[in-house]
Design a protein around this motif. Structure first.
Motif, PDB file in Angstrom:
ATOM      1  N   LEU A   1     -76.259  31.507 -64.682  1.00 14.10           N
ATOM      2  CA  LEU A   1     -76.361  31.234 -63.251  1.00 14.10           C
ATOM      3  C   LEU A   1     -77.617  30.407 -62.973  1.00 14.10           C
ATOM      4  O   LEU A   1     -78.637  30.559 -63.640  1.00 14.10           O
ATOM      5  CB  LEU A   1     -76.439  32.556 -62.478  1.00 14.10           C
ATOM      6  N   PRO A   2     -77.556  29.488 -61.993  1.00 15.03           N
ATOM      7  CA  PRO A   2     -78.762  28.720 -61.638  1.00 15.03           C
ATOM      8  C   PRO A   2     -79.834  29.658 -61.109  1.00 15.03           C
ATOM      9  O   PRO A   2     -79.538  30.751 -60.605  1.00 15.03           O
ATOM     10  CB  PRO A   2     -78.247  27.751 -60.570  1.00 15.03           C
ATOM     11  N   PRO A   3     -81.108  29.234 -61.190  1.00 20.50           N
ATOM     12  CA  PRO A   3     -82.207  30.127 -60.757  1.00 20.50           C
ATOM     13  C   PRO A   3     -82.177  30.419 -59.279  1.00 20.50           C
ATOM     14  O   PRO A   3     -82.759  31.414 -58.838  1.00 20.50           O
ATOM     15  CB  PRO A   3     -83.452  29.341 -61.149  1.00 20.50           C
ATOM     16  N   PHE A   4     -81.518  29.565 -58.471  1.00 16.54           N
ATOM     17  CA  PHE A   4     -81.461  29.765 -57.023  1.00 16.54           C
ATOM     18  C   PHE A   4     -80.038  29.523 -56.533  1.00 16.54           C
ATOM     19  O   PHE A   4     -79.276  28.779 -57.139  1.00 16.54           O
ATOM     20  CB  PHE A   4     -82.411  28.803 -56.299  1.00 16.54           C
ATOM     21  N   THR A   5     -79.730  30.155 -55.415  1.00 18.46           N
ATOM     22  CA  THR A   5     -78.444  29.890 -54.779  1.00 18.46           C
ATOM     23  C   THR A   5     -78.638  28.786 -53.737  1.00 18.46           C
ATOM     24  O   THR A   5     -79.772  28.453 -53.350  1.00 18.46           O
ATOM     25  CB  THR A   5     -77.909  31.150 -54.089  1.00 18.46           C
ATOM     26  N   ILE A   6     -77.538  28.254 -53.252  1.00 18.12           N
ATOM     27  CA  ILE A   6     -77.617  27.213 -52.220  1.00 18.12           C
ATOM     28  C   ILE A   6     -78.276  27.757 -50.964  1.00 18.12           C
ATOM     29  O   ILE A   6     -79.117  27.095 -50.335  1.00 18.12           O
ATOM     30  CB  ILE A   6     -76.203  26.677 -51.916  1.00 18.12           C
TER      31      ILE A   6
ATOM     32  N   GLU B   1     -80.477  30.141 -50.707  1.00 14.08           N
ATOM     33  CA  GLU B   1     -81.925  30.313 -50.909  1.00 14.08           C
ATOM     34  C   GLU B   1     -82.660  28.978 -50.755  1.00 14.08           C
ATOM     35  O   GLU B   1     -83.755  28.917 -50.200  1.00 14.08           O
ATOM     36  CB  GLU B   1     -82.180  30.909 -52.293  1.00 14.08           C
ATOM     37  N   VAL B   2     -82.063  27.921 -51.238  1.00 14.19           N
ATOM     38  CA  VAL B   2     -82.679  26.592 -51.115  1.00 14.19           C
ATOM     39  C   VAL B   2     -82.675  26.137 -49.659  1.00 14.19           C
ATOM     40  O   VAL B   2     -83.683  25.627 -49.146  1.00 14.19           O
ATOM     41  CB  VAL B   2     -81.930  25.576 -52.008  1.00 14.19           C
ATOM     42  N   ILE B   3     -81.566  26.335 -48.966  1.00 13.43           N
ATOM     43  CA  ILE B   3     -81.474  25.900 -47.573  1.00 13.43           C
ATOM     44  C   ILE B   3     -82.445  26.683 -46.691  1.00 13.43           C
ATOM     45  O   ILE B   3     -83.152  26.114 -45.848  1.00 13.43           O
ATOM     46  CB  ILE B   3     -80.028  26.053 -47.061  1.00 13.43           C
ATOM     47  N   GLU B   4     -82.502  28.001 -46.893  1.00  8.16           N
ATOM     48  CA  GLU B   4     -83.421  28.827 -46.077  1.00  8.16           C
ATOM     49  C   GLU B   4     -84.875  28.443 -46.357  1.00  8.16           C
ATOM     50  O   GLU B   4     -85.708  28.394 -45.443  1.00  8.16           O
ATOM     51  CB  GLU B   4     -83.194  30.314 -46.378  1.00  8.16           C
ATOM     52  N   GLY B   5     -85.200  28.165 -47.600  1.00  2.54           N
ATOM     53  CA  GLY B   5     -86.556  27.722 -47.932  1.00  2.54           C
ATOM     54  C   GLY B   5     -86.855  26.355 -47.341  1.00  2.54           C
ATOM     55  O   GLY B   5     -87.973  26.089 -46.892  1.00  2.54           O
ATOM     56  N   PHE B   6     -85.849  25.504 -47.338  1.00  4.07           N
ATOM     57  CA  PHE B   6     -86.012  24.158 -46.760  1.00  4.07           C
ATOM     58  C   PHE B   6     -86.339  24.250 -45.270  1.00  4.07           C
ATOM     59  O   PHE B   6     -87.190  23.504 -44.753  1.00  4.07           O
ATOM     60  CB  PHE B   6     -84.721  23.368 -46.980  1.00  4.07           C
TER      61      PHE B   6
ATOM     62  N   SER C   1     -88.098  27.353 -52.283  1.00  2.00           N
ATOM     63  CA  SER C   1     -86.909  28.198 -52.094  1.00  2.00           C
ATOM     64  C   SER C   1     -87.312  29.599 -51.651  1.00  2.00           C
ATOM     65  O   SER C   1     -88.354  30.125 -52.056  1.00  2.00           O
ATOM     66  CB  SER C   1     -86.104  28.274 -53.398  1.00  2.00           C
ATOM     67  N   LYS C   2     -86.472  30.194 -50.822  1.00  2.00           N
ATOM     68  CA  LYS C   2     -86.748  31.529 -50.283  1.00  2.00           C
ATOM     69  C   LYS C   2     -85.821  32.543 -50.963  1.00  2.00           C
ATOM     70  O   LYS C   2     -84.596  32.478 -50.796  1.00  2.00           O
ATOM     71  CB  LYS C   2     -86.505  31.540 -48.779  1.00  2.00           C
ATOM     72  N   PRO C   3     -86.398  33.481 -51.709  1.00  2.00           N
ATOM     73  CA  PRO C   3     -85.552  34.478 -52.391  1.00  2.00           C
ATOM     74  C   PRO C   3     -84.784  35.333 -51.390  1.00  2.00           C
ATOM     75  O   PRO C   3     -85.330  35.790 -50.391  1.00  2.00           O
ATOM     76  CB  PRO C   3     -86.569  35.322 -53.174  1.00  2.00           C
ATOM     77  N   LEU C   4     -83.514  35.513 -51.649  1.00  2.00           N
ATOM     78  CA  LEU C   4     -82.666  36.351 -50.811  1.00  2.00           C
ATOM     79  C   LEU C   4     -81.978  37.383 -51.692  1.00  2.00           C
ATOM     80  O   LEU C   4     -81.783  37.170 -52.890  1.00  2.00           O
ATOM     81  CB  LEU C   4     -81.597  35.506 -50.098  1.00  2.00           C
ATOM     82  N   ASN C   5     -81.640  38.491 -51.088  1.00  2.00           N
ATOM     83  CA  ASN C   5     -80.896  39.504 -51.838  1.00  2.00           C
ATOM     84  C   ASN C   5     -79.483  38.997 -52.109  1.00  2.00           C
ATOM     85  O   ASN C   5     -78.753  38.633 -51.194  1.00  2.00           O
ATOM     86  CB  ASN C   5     -80.841  40.812 -51.045  1.00  2.00           C
ATOM     87  N   SER C   6     -79.127  38.949 -53.365  1.00  2.00           N
ATOM     88  CA  SER C   6     -77.806  38.446 -53.731  1.00  2.00           C
ATOM     89  C   SER C   6     -77.150  39.407 -54.707  1.00  2.00           C
ATOM     90  O   SER C   6     -77.802  39.911 -55.626  1.00  2.00           O
ATOM     91  CB  SER C   6     -77.920  37.055 -54.364  1.00  2.00           C
TER      92      SER C   6
END
Length: 326
Positions: free
Chosen positions: A193-198, A200-205, A169-174
């Protein structure tokens, strides 16, 4: 309210010429009635579990991929090892209970005390192990994404092995913050809140071409979940609804939520029986120490709690077989 048990002038609880049904005492027969009614209850639970599993047999979570943890071996894939160990401990406690009952028949107070103590220790180890397994199940292993239709997709590498969300996952400013009493309506509560947002997961993917996804569906030939080619994966990710970490009664990162519901309910109900059995065993254990049954001239009470303990062990054998092995 104190229970009243009918007895004749000789102090016997059974009427009708003191003839005991199946040559069992009143107390032992009542224990058999209780065990029979409890067995029917567990049978109903397991039958319901079996029906749901049969209904969703093509997408039911694979137990070998869920229960892979072992204490002090973080990161080591040990499917079913710890479940097998805690099962062995519980069955062994049933053996020590048999030895305690046998020692009671021989009126050997010391051996009854010793084997009762081993039985209690075995029960405590099993109960603690089950609590630890619950904790691991609730926390989860890899994390997954829930789609808008409620289905779960998991992430795998080029070898087909699952990877954690943290690994790509790629951390993004949220600016998303958890709702609390101090920053919103005071009577509205929000889960963590989940550790990652959708996103962040998509960008990391996108930045990890070696990763793709797999669905809940199971290939009937390979008995493995179907892996989606990477070129088709983005269409699934676009349908993402939430990031899931762990399992609870509403969502389950391993697949069907029903699996988690049955797991918590059936193992929790059995765990409550084990907990009750441990408390009863402790009471009987101290009665043995102070010589209560020595003065009565009979250790039948140990035999009664032994029946209950064997029943609890037998139920777990069925739970273990239906839930973990089949």
């Amino acid at each position: 309210m104190e229970a009243t048990i009918a007895s004749d002038s000789n102090g016997n609880n059974w009427s009708g010429g003191n003839k005991k049904p199946l040559d069992a005492s009143y107390g032992k027969m009542m224990m058999w009635f209780f065990i029979l009614s409890d067995a029917l209850t567990f049978s109903g639970f397991l039958a319901a579990y079996g029906l749901m599993r049969f209904k969703f047999i093509d997408s039911w979570p694979i137990a070998d991929e869920v229960f892979t943890h072992f204490p002090f071996l973080h990161g080591v894939n040990a499917p079913m090892f710890y479940v097998a160990l805690m099962t062995f401990v519980l069955i062994f406690s049933s053996v020590t209970m048999v030895l305690a009952v046998d020692a009671g028949h021989q009126m050997k107070k010391g051996k009854v005390t010793f084997y009762m103590l081993l039985t209690i220790i075995g029960g405590v180890i099993f109960l603690g192990s089950q609590a630890w397994e619950w904790k691991q199940f609730i926390q989860g292993s890899y994390g997954a994404m829930q789609l808008k239709d409620g289905k779960i997709i998991q992430f795998v590498n080029a070898s087909g092995h699952q990877v954690t969300l943290e690994s790509f996952s790629k951390p993004l400013n949220s600016e998303r913050v958890q709702h609390t009493k101090s920053n919103g309506i005071w009577y509205v509560k929000e889960a963590s809140l989940p550790p990652f947002t959708i996103n962040e997961v998509i960008e990391g993917f996108k930045e990890h071409p070696e990763i793709t996804i797999r669905t809940e569906q199971i290939n009937p030939e390979t008995k493995q979940k179907i892996i989606i080619p990477r070129k088709d994966a983005m269409a699934y990710l676009a349908e993402g609804k939430a990031i899931v970490k762990g399992a609870n009664l509403e969502v389950n990162e391993y697949g069907k939520t029903l699996f988690a519901d049955f797991f918590f309910f059936i193992t929790g109900f059995h765990g409550f029986h084990v907990f009750s059995g441990i408390l009863i065993n402790i009471i009987i254990f101290f009665n043995v120490i102070v010589g209560t049954y020595e003065r009565r001239g009979s250790y039948e009470m140990v035999e009664k709690v032994g029946l209950y303990w064997h029943f609890v062990d037998l139920v777990w054998v069925f739970v273990f077989t239906f839930f973990y092995l089949v």
